[in-house]
Design a protein around this motif. Structure first.
Motif, short mmCIF file in Angstrom:
data_model
loop_
_atom_site.label_atom_id
_atom_site.label_comp_id
_atom_site.label_asym_id
_atom_site.label_seq_id
_atom_site.Cartn_x
_atom_site.Cartn_y
_atom_site.Cartn_z
N VAL A 95 0.52 -0.87 0.09
CA VAL A 95 -0.15 0.22 0.23
C VAL A 95 1.08 1.34 -0.15
N THR A 96 1.28 1.22 0.90
CA THR A 96 3.02 2.44 1.17
C THR A 96 3.24 2.81 -0.67
N GLU A 97 3.75 1.54 -1.47
CA GLU A 97 4.67 1.43 -2.37
C GLU A 97 3.30 2.84 -3.46
N LEU A 98 2.42 1.37 -3.77
CA LEU A 98 1.19 2.35 -4.58
C LEU A 98 0.56 3.46 -4.02
N ALA A 99 1.20 4.27 -2.56
CA ALA A 99 0.45 5.11 -2.48
C ALA A 99 1.97 6.24 -3.10
#
Length: 124
Positions: A95-99
């Motif tokens: 999720v962090t990478e996608l954000a």
């Protein structure tokens, strides 16, 4: 066979089927199915022949079969906790990478930023 044995076996089989139906990689899924099959077989055997669990407990140095089952459940629970933590940690990283990717994709270009520098709040 006692009614409780039939009920317990049915519950163990249903839980086993539900757990096998989840998706994962082929190797992981195969290992999970083998271990789950062994667990279901041991659960059914312990329901049908409870004295065998006590005998197994005595062999490994535990006084009662119920204690051995409890120890096994504690170990399985700890394995589940560790597995769940690792899965949650991986999801957080994803999720962090996608954000970050989304923020970079939607960030204005330097030209757009210069064009909007003069745009400020309207004062009146």
């Amino acid at each position: 066979m006692l009614a409780i044995q039939v009920l317990l076996i049915a519950v163990v089989l249903v839980v086993g089927i539900v757990l096998v139906r989840s998706t994962a990689g082929a190797r992981h899924q195969a290992v999970r199915r083998l271990l789950l099959g062994a667990l279901v077989a041991l659960a059914v055997a312990s329901i049908l022949v409870p004295t065998a669990v006590t005998a197994a407990a005595n062999v490994v140095g535990v006084g009662r079969g119920a204690d051995l089952l409890l120890y096994g459940l504690v170990i399985a629970f700890l394995g589940f906790v560790v597995s769940s933590y690792r899965r949650a940690r991986h999801l957080e990283e994803t999720v962090t990478e996608l954000a970050r990717r989304l923020a970079l994709d939607e960030a204005p270009t330097p030209e757009q930023a210069r064009h909007h520098e003069g745009d400020g709040p309207v004062q009146g």
